[in-house]
Design a protein around this motif. Structure first.
Motif, PDB file in Angstrom:
ATOM      1  N   VAL A  88      -5.865   5.303  -0.288  1.00  0.00           N
ATOM      2  CA  VAL A  88      -5.451   4.356  -1.322  1.00  0.00           C
ATOM      3  C   VAL A  88      -5.926   2.950  -0.909  1.00  0.00           C
ATOM      4  CG1 VAL A  88      -3.455   3.304  -2.478  1.00  0.00           C
ATOM      5  CG2 VAL A  88      -3.449   5.755  -1.934  1.00  0.00           C
ATOM      6  N   SER A 127      -6.561   3.671   5.992  1.00  0.00           N
ATOM      7  CA  SER A 127      -5.660   2.926   6.886  1.00  0.00           C
ATOM      8  C   SER A 127      -6.275   2.824   8.270  1.00  0.00           C
ATOM      9  CB  SER A 127      -4.314   3.646   6.962  1.00  0.00           C
ATOM     10  OG  SER A 127      -3.769   3.704   5.657  1.00  0.00           O
ATOM     11  N   ILE A 157      -8.043   1.439   0.832  1.00  0.00           N
ATOM     12  CA  ILE A 157      -8.947   1.424   1.981  1.00  0.00           C
ATOM     13  C   ILE A 157      -8.366   2.406   2.999  1.00  0.00           C
ATOM     14  CG2 ILE A 157      -7.758  -0.582   3.049  1.00  0.00           C
ATOM     15  CD1 ILE A 157     -10.573  -1.519   3.995  1.00  0.00           C
ATOM     16  N   ASP A 199      -3.399   8.874   1.690  1.00  0.00           N
ATOM     17  CA  ASP A 199      -3.186   7.899   2.753  1.00  0.00           C
ATOM     18  C   ASP A 199      -2.833   6.534   2.163  1.00  0.00           C
ATOM     19  OD1 ASP A 199      -3.496   5.989   4.812  1.00  0.00           O
ATOM     20  OD2 ASP A 199      -5.658   5.901   4.403  1.00  0.00           O
ATOM     21  N   ALA A 200      -1.546   6.187   2.264  1.00  0.00           N
ATOM     22  CA  ALA A 200      -1.088   4.889   1.763  1.00  0.00           C
ATOM     23  C   ALA A 200      -0.316   4.170   2.876  1.00  0.00           C
ATOM     24  CB  ALA A 200      -0.217   5.078   0.529  1.00  0.00           C
ATOM     25  N   ASN A 240       0.844  -1.180   0.000  1.00  0.00           N
ATOM     26  CA  ASN A 240       0.000   0.000   0.000  1.00  0.00           C
ATOM     27  C   ASN A 240       0.893   1.248   0.000  1.00  0.00           C
ATOM     28  OD1 ASN A 240      -2.125   1.950   1.866  1.00  0.00           O
ATOM     29  ND2 ASN A 240      -3.005   0.751   0.202  1.00  0.00           N
ATOM     30  N   PHE A 258      -1.717   1.730   5.359  1.00  0.00           N
ATOM     31  CA  PHE A 258      -2.068   0.303   5.335  1.00  0.00           C
ATOM     32  C   PHE A 258      -3.172   0.072   4.317  1.00  0.00           C
ATOM     33  CE2 PHE A 258      -1.239   1.133   9.974  1.00  0.00           C
ATOM     34  CZ  PHE A 258       0.018   0.552  10.006  1.00  0.00           C
TER      35      PHE A 258
HETATM   36  K   LIG Z   1      -4.634   3.136   2.781  1.00  0.00           K
END
Ligand SMILES: [K+]
Ligand SMILES: NC(=O)C1=CN([C@@H]2O[C@H](COP(=O)(O)OP(=O)(O)OC[C@H]3O[C@@H](n4cnc5c(N)ncnc54)[C@H](O)[C@@H]3O)[C@@H](O)[C@H]2O)[C@@H](O)CC1
Ligand SMILES: Nc1ncnc2c1ncn2[C@@H]1O[C@H](COP(=O)(O)OP(=O)(O)O)[C@@H](O)[C@H]1O
Length: 500
Positions: free
Chosen positions: A152, A156, A154, A120-121, A59, A123
């Motif tokens: 990204v 995190s 879902i 937001d990457a 992710n 998780f």
């Molecule tokens: K994410």
């Protein structure tokens, strides 16, 4: 019908596509990152100053690729990686190497308030435990900032399977999810954290034969066209006859709503078996129905047997109470009924602890418990259900050979087979007295018109929610009442009829 996946299923599909089909992981990732960049433009994110927050898994690798693409397009972008270098996946290492070649700015301690957009990457579907430490602090700071947030795959911190918040989670404005929506984006609170969901095709391959224990489906508007076509030469018998035992002394509202919804859904005839005291109210409110009445003395078994023999579909429970008479009616129906049966509300409360009596019933049975009722009849607490809603609903349906409609803000429907449904229509305005009675009527109406138990249940729940959404659009979530849902079922069916 939309295919939905769990986190584990998505990982299997990723590996299958990479290992069996031969598409390189980095190619999938490139498409994933491109789809995020496209969504940032389409959704008009303010790109003056962008922060991409990354974890150490794939992710995070998606995030680094997004940053590279934004940088190449002239956007001012910083990458902040949470977690240790030695935890990087192979793809993450590669993406970081490429980003360094492009001289993209890496920051150690990002201050979220300094950015107009945050990607937001941290998780994705690999989140496996509660979020704590620096991850938690950073996500909480992100949530306090005014930046617009794109998640990204879902947000995190959200479980991809249940929608639960594992410790803390990113509150996104838009979520771009890859290939298929994850179950955790549909269930609350995950759905609220994801807000607007966009699904991007990144080239994931779904093998025609997979060994998934569950195939998760979600109905869409176009599935409403599976409601049976009205036969132009049909008569009342063609569209089905329903026998409904409902209501109790001076309680007629549930019987009315359920019977009215069944007729408005297109059933040919309904006969309501209820207490004598409801005669005047019901025959005035719904003269279109037929009635048989019982009083203090007895439940009029002969009339019940006559009704059961006449009907194509049987319903029991709405507003019936849990007294001796209600119990006698339920057990008469279970012993003598031979047609598809729907059991709702008090009918279910009467069955608590005695579910095995359903095993002998010779036709399909649909039960429509809300979570409290489900807990009573299954022994599974509401908290336990929220941990594994799909598995526990399926297990219960399978154990008792039932079609189970487990009602909640996201209703889960299962007949115990591997195909299971999550419903996404509906709104909080439906948390109003009587809306469950309307649902039972809709399901009986669809059964009466020849749908199988699982089709009536999955389609009927979606239909009920869609009518609820139209009621909310007209009256608002505060003020809509159960009768408004019935009114809107007519509007939906009118449109369905017009397309024929
Ligand atoms: K994410
Ligand atoms: N080639 C692929 O496999 C593809 C993967 N994709 C992306 O990869 C994601 C899945 O990647 P991964 O499986 O690497 O998993 P993630 O990147 O979601 O996260 C897993 C990493 O976080 C750690 N972790 C999990 N929970 C934690 C917690 N609470 N606190 C701290 N660390 C925690 C794990 O130990 C692991 O290192 C997808 O969501 C998607 O964004 C997409 O790019 C499509 C292609
Ligand atoms: N927040 C919500 N979002 C979507 N649907 C909801 C929500 N709250 C309730 N519903 C739906 O409304 C219905 C309520 O049924 P039930 O609890 O049996 O109510 P009642 O017994 O008052 O008729 C169910 O179909 C449920 O799925």
């Amino acid at each position: 019908m939309k295919q939905i996946v769990t986190g584990g299923q998505m990982k299997l599909l990723d590996s299958y596509t990479i290992e069996k089909m031969g598409i390189p992981s980095l190619v999938l990732m490139e498409r994933a990152a491109l789809s995020v960049c496209q969504a940032l433009r389409e959704e008009e994110f303010p790109l003056e100053k962008v922060l991409v927050l990354c974890g150490t898994g794939n992710n995070g690798a998606d995030g680094v690729a997004v940053a590279r693409m934004l940088h190449a397009a002239g956007v001012s972008v910083d990458i902040c990686i949470l977690g240790k270098k030695d935890h990087y996946t192979e793809e993450m290492r590669k993406q970081v190497d490429i980003a360094e070649n492009y001289h993209i700015s890496f920051v150690k301690n990002a201050v979220p308030v300094e950015y107009t957009t945050i990607v937001d990457a941290v998780f994705g579907v690999g989140l496996s435990r509660e979020v704590g430490g620096v991850y938690r602090d950073t996500i909480e700071a992100l949530n306090r900032s005014d930046a617009k947030v794109m998640a990204v795959d879902i947000p995190s911190g959200i479980s991809a399977d249940t929608g639960k918040v594992l410790g803390c989670a990113v509150k996104a404005d838009v979520t771009v999810t890859f290939a298929y929506e994850k179950a955790g984006l549909l269930f609350y609170p995950g759905a609220s954290y994801a807000r607007k969901i966009k699904t991007a095709d990144i080239g994931i391959y779904m093998p025609p034969q997979n060994d998934f224990e569950l195939s998760i489906q979600s109905c869409e508007d176009k599935d409403l066209f599976r409601i049976p076509v009205r036969k132009p030469d049909g008569n009342k018998g063609t569209f089905g006859k329903i026998f409904l035992a409902a209501g109790s002394r001076d309680i007629s509202g549930a019987a009315y709503l359920s019977a009215c919804a069944a007729l408005r859904t297109g059933a040919g005839m309904i006969k309501v078996h209820t207490r004598q005291e409801n005669r005047q109210a019901l025959t005035t409110m719904l003269p279109e129905a037929m009635y048989s009445f019982y009083d203090d003395e007895e439940i009029e078994k002969e009339q019940i047997l006559e009704g059961l023999a006449w009907a194509d579909v049987i319903g029991v429970g709405p507003g019936m109470g849990t007294g001796q008479q209600a119990e006698d009616i339920l057990y008469t129906i279970l012993a003598e009924g031979r047609k598809p049966l729907l059991i709702d509300a008090d009918g279910l409360n009467l069955l608590a602890g005695r579910m095995e009596v359903l095993a002998q019933y010779p036709a399909p049975v649909i039960v429509t418990p809300h979570l409290g009722e489900f807990s009573r009849i299954s022994g599974v607490s509401v908290e336990e259900w929220k941990e594994a809603p799909l598995y526990l609903t399926k297990r219960f349906a399978h154990k008792y050979h039932l079609t189970v409609v487990c009602k909640d803000s996201r209703t889960v429907i299962s007949d115990g087979s591997e195909e299971i449904f999550i419903n996404t229509s509906g709104n909080s305005g439906m948390a109003t007295a009587g809306s469950g009675d309307v649902l039972s009527g809709i399901l009986m109406g669809l059964l009466a018109q020849g749908l199988s138990a699982i089709d009536a249940a999955s389609l009927g729940v979606y239909f009920h929610g869609a009518a609820g959404d139209m009621a909310a659009a007209q009256k608002g979530e505060y003020s809509m009442i159960a009768g408004d849902i019935i009114t809107q079922t007519a509007e939906i069916l009118k449109k369905r009829g017009a397309v024929l």
